[in-house]
Design a protein around this motif. Structure first.
Motif, PDB file in Angstrom:
ATOM      1  N   VAL A 197     -10.951  24.193   0.309  1.00 56.11           N
ATOM      2  CA  VAL A 197     -11.499  23.998   1.815  1.00 56.11           C
ATOM      3  C   VAL A 197     -13.059  23.001   1.067  1.00 56.11           C
ATOM      4  O   VAL A 197     -12.950  21.739   1.969  1.00 56.11           O
ATOM      5  CB  VAL A 197     -11.193  24.807   2.425  1.00 56.11           C
ATOM      6  N   TYR A 198     -14.185  23.832   0.887  1.00 55.40           N
ATOM      7  CA  TYR A 198     -14.901  23.755   0.134  1.00 55.40           C
ATOM      8  C   TYR A 198     -14.984  21.799   0.183  1.00 55.40           C
ATOM      9  O   TYR A 198     -15.344  21.052   0.647  1.00 55.40           O
ATOM     10  CB  TYR A 198     -15.863  23.932  -0.266  1.00 55.40           C
ATOM     11  N   GLY A 199     -13.731  21.524  -1.265  1.00 57.41           N
ATOM     12  CA  GLY A 199     -13.961  19.788  -1.034  1.00 57.41           C
ATOM     13  C   GLY A 199     -13.278  18.824  -0.816  1.00 57.41           C
ATOM     14  O   GLY A 199     -14.078  17.760  -0.053  1.00 57.41           O
ATOM     15  N   ALA A 200     -12.230  19.682   0.283  1.00 61.85           N
ATOM     16  CA  ALA A 200     -12.154  18.666   0.997  1.00 61.85           C
ATOM     17  C   ALA A 200     -13.162  18.413   2.057  1.00 61.85           C
ATOM     18  O   ALA A 200     -13.251  16.996   2.737  1.00 61.85           O
ATOM     19  CB  ALA A 200     -10.936  19.469   2.299  1.00 61.85           C
ATOM     20  N   PHE A 201     -13.675  19.412   2.970  1.00 65.53           N
ATOM     21  CA  PHE A 201     -14.511  18.380   4.233  1.00 65.53           C
ATOM     22  C   PHE A 201     -16.343  18.289   3.211  1.00 65.53           C
ATOM     23  O   PHE A 201     -16.960  17.265   4.498  1.00 65.53           O
ATOM     24  CB  PHE A 201     -16.207  20.117   4.586  1.00 65.53           C
ATOM     25  N   ALA A 202     -16.498  18.293   2.097  1.00 63.62           N
ATOM     26  CA  ALA A 202     -18.052  17.270   1.709  1.00 63.62           C
ATOM     27  C   ALA A 202     -17.118  16.432   1.570  1.00 63.62           C
ATOM     28  O   ALA A 202     -17.929  15.628   1.626  1.00 63.62           O
ATOM     29  CB  ALA A 202     -17.974  18.312  -0.109  1.00 63.62           C
ATOM     30  N   LEU A 203     -16.017  15.996   0.880  1.00 56.33           N
ATOM     31  CA  LEU A 203     -15.482  15.137   0.476  1.00 56.33           C
ATOM     32  C   LEU A 203     -15.320  13.679   2.136  1.00 56.33           C
ATOM     33  O   LEU A 203     -16.091  12.751   1.916  1.00 56.33           O
ATOM     34  CB  LEU A 203     -14.193  14.570  -0.312  1.00 56.33           C
ATOM     35  N   VAL A 204     -15.205  14.695   3.021  1.00 57.42           N
ATOM     36  CA  VAL A 204     -14.733  13.795   4.318  1.00 57.42           C
ATOM     37  C   VAL A 204     -15.955  13.548   4.454  1.00 57.42           C
ATOM     38  O   VAL A 204     -16.484  12.027   5.054  1.00 57.42           O
ATOM     39  CB  VAL A 204     -14.274  15.008   5.027  1.00 57.42           C
ATOM     40  N   GLY A 205     -17.216  14.712   4.820  1.00 58.11           N
ATOM     41  CA  GLY A 205     -18.508  14.319   4.813  1.00 58.11           C
ATOM     42  C   GLY A 205     -18.884  13.181   4.527  1.00 58.11           C
ATOM     43  O   GLY A 205     -19.938  12.037   5.217  1.00 58.11           O
ATOM     44  N   ARG A 206     -18.917  13.310   2.648  1.00 56.53           N
ATOM     45  CA  ARG A 206     -19.466  11.918   1.962  1.00 56.53           C
ATOM     46  C   ARG A 206     -18.620  10.380   2.589  1.00 56.53           C
ATOM     47  O   ARG A 206     -19.089   9.644   2.486  1.00 56.53           O
ATOM     48  CB  ARG A 206     -19.314  12.367   0.385  1.00 56.53           C
ATOM     49  N   ALA A 207     -17.436  10.812   2.936  1.00 57.89           N
ATOM     50  CA  ALA A 207     -17.093   9.727   3.250  1.00 57.89           C
ATOM     51  C   ALA A 207     -16.902   8.398   4.326  1.00 57.89           C
ATOM     52  O   ALA A 207     -17.776   7.604   4.844  1.00 57.89           O
ATOM     53  CB  ALA A 207     -15.413   9.815   3.169  1.00 57.89           C
ATOM     54  N   HIS A 208     -17.714   9.579   5.662  1.00 57.29           N
ATOM     55  CA  HIS A 208     -18.386   8.699   6.753  1.00 57.29           C
ATOM     56  C   HIS A 208     -19.845   8.432   6.763  1.00 57.29           C
ATOM     57  O   HIS A 208     -20.092   7.860   7.181  1.00 57.29           O
ATOM     58  CB  HIS A 208     -18.311  10.627   7.526  1.00 57.29           C
ATOM     59  N   GLN A 209     -20.572   9.139   5.696  1.00 58.19           N
ATOM     60  CA  GLN A 209     -21.842   9.203   5.414  1.00 58.19           C
ATOM     61  C   GLN A 209     -21.921   7.592   4.708  1.00 58.19           C
ATOM     62  O   GLN A 209     -22.549   6.516   4.620  1.00 58.19           O
ATOM     63  CB  GLN A 209     -22.173  10.148   4.795  1.00 58.19           C
ATOM     64  N   SER A 210     -21.405   7.153   3.919  1.00 55.74           N
ATOM     65  CA  SER A 210     -21.024   6.398   3.349  1.00 55.74           C
ATOM     66  C   SER A 210     -20.353   5.426   3.642  1.00 55.74           C
ATOM     67  O   SER A 210     -21.341   3.706   3.569  1.00 55.74           O
ATOM     68  CB  SER A 210     -20.295   6.282   1.573  1.00 55.74           C
ATOM     69  N   ARG A 211     -19.712   5.193   4.810  1.00 62.28           N
ATOM     70  CA  ARG A 211     -19.279   4.194   5.636  1.00 62.28           C
ATOM     71  C   ARG A 211     -19.891   4.109   7.351  1.00 62.28           C
ATOM     72  O   ARG A 211     -19.857   2.734   6.777  1.00 62.28           O
ATOM     73  CB  ARG A 211     -18.099   4.216   6.050  1.00 62.28           C
ATOM     74  N   GLY A 212     -20.732   4.817   7.278  1.00 64.54           N
ATOM     75  CA  GLY A 212     -21.265   4.132   8.182  1.00 64.54           C
ATOM     76  C   GLY A 212     -20.915   4.546   9.682  1.00 64.54           C
ATOM     77  O   GLY A 212     -20.005   5.013   9.951  1.00 64.54           O
ATOM     78  N   LYS A 213     -20.991   2.976  10.114  1.00 67.03           N
ATOM     79  CA  LYS A 213     -20.163   3.025  11.497  1.00 67.03           C
ATOM     80  C   LYS A 213     -19.013   2.195  11.146  1.00 67.03           C
ATOM     81  O   LYS A 213     -18.480   2.019  12.698  1.00 67.03           O
ATOM     82  CB  LYS A 213     -21.567   1.800  12.652  1.00 67.03           C
TER      83      LYS A 213
END
Length: 251
Positions: A104-120
Motif C-alpha cells: 500500500v505504501y509503495g502504491a501511494f508513493a509511486l502514484v504521488g511521484r508520478a503526479h509530481q513528475s508530470r506536473g500539469k
C-alpha cells in the motif's frame, strides 16, 4: 516538464523549467516497484492457495466432520510441536500484514511521484483496452480490495458483528461461511470483490513480470498468460461459494 539542456527562450516564456518537479526520494522508485512486485506475487500465491482451501467446502464429510472444518483445524496445528498451537497462522498473518503495508505504501508513493513528475501534463491518446482500464483503475481497485480485506477478517476470521453473523463460532468454518453468505448483500459483495480482485491482480502480475526483469520472449509469454489465468481461477472458484450458498447448493 523538465529538460536536460535548457532553452533560454523557452524558460523565459515559462514553457519549460530547469528545476525538477519533485525532490529526489530517499527510497528509489525502482526499489518501490520491486517491493510491490514481490509482495504482489506473494499475494497472488496466497489467494490461489486460499481459494483451493475454500473449495474444500464442496468435499464430503471426514469422520462426521465438515472437510472445511478439518482443513481449518489442520492450519491451526501446522508445525506443531515445533511451534505452539496456532503460532504458524499468526506468523503467516504477520508476514502478510507486513507485505500489505509495504504494498500500500509503495502504491501511494509511486502514484504521488508520478503526479509530481508530470506536473500539469497528463497522458493522452492511450489505446483503449482491458489492460489500459486496469492500469488506470489500480488505485481504485486497490482501495476496494483493502476495504474487502478488512471486512473479510471481521466477518470470517474475527467474528465481529455486524460484519459477521450473530451465530459466528470460532473453529466452525463451514457453518460460519454458510451463515455469512446466507445474507444476500454480503454474498453479492463478495462476488463483486472477486471481480475487482481479478482486475487488480491480473494487471499487478502482468506488471510484475517486467518489474522483476523477466525479458525472455518465451518466459514472458508464459508468465503473462499465467498473470490472467491465476486471477481468473481465483475469481471463478471463490465466487461459486457465495453463489452456491445463495442458491441453496451449499448449506
Amino acid at each position: 516538464m523538465t529538460v536536460k539542456f535548457d532553452d533560454r527562450d523557452a524558460v523565459a516564456h515559462g514553457k519549460i523549467t530547469e528545476k525538477p518537479l519533485r525532490e529526489r526520494p530517499t527510497f528509489p522508485s525502482w526499489a518501490l516497484k520491486l517491493t510491490m512486485a514481490v509482495t504482489g506475487v506473494i499475494f497472488g500465491l496466497f489467494v490461489l492457495v486460499h481459494m483451493i482451501g475454500n473449495l474444500k467446502i464442496y468435499l464430503p464429510d471426514v469422520d462426521g466432520k465438515k472437510d472445511l472444518d478439518v482443513y481449518a483445524a489442520f492450519l491451526r496445528e501446522l508445525l506443531v510441536p515445533l511451534l505452539p498451537h496456532g503460532w504458524f497462522l499468526w506468523i503467516f498473518r504477520i508476514v502478510l500484514l507486513i507485505c500489505l503495508v509495504l504494498h500500500v505504501y509503495g502504491a501511494f508513493a509511486l502514484v504521488g511521484r508520478a503526479h509530481q513528475s508530470r506536473g500539469k501534463f497528463k497522458r493522452k491518446g492511450m489505446v483503449g483496452s482491458l489492460n489500459t482500464f486496469t492500469a488506470r483503475s489500480m488505485i481504485v481497485t486497490g482501495i476496494v480490495l483493502l476495504c474487502f480485506i478488512i471486512f473479510h477478517i471481521l466477518d470470517l476470521t474475527a467474528g465481529v458483528t455486524p460484519a459477521a453473523p450473530d451465530t459466528f463460532a470460532h473453529g466452525a468454518a463451514y457453518a460460519n461461511v454458510v451463515a455469512s453468505f446466507s445474507r444476500p448483500g454480503v454474498a453479492i459483495f463478495y462476488v463483486i470483490a472477486m471481480v475487482v480482485l481479478f482486475l487488480h491482480l491480473s494487471h499487478g502480475l502482468w506488471t510484475a513480470v517486467s518489474d522483476l526483469g523477466i525479458t525472455g520472449k518465451r518466459w514472458r509469454a508464459i508468465l503473462l498468460f499465467v498473470a490472467y489465468l491465476v486471477p481468473a481461477l481465483v475469481m471463478i472458484g471463490n465466487s461459486t461459494i457465495p453463489l452456491g450458498v445463495m442458491f441453496g447448493l451449499i448449506g
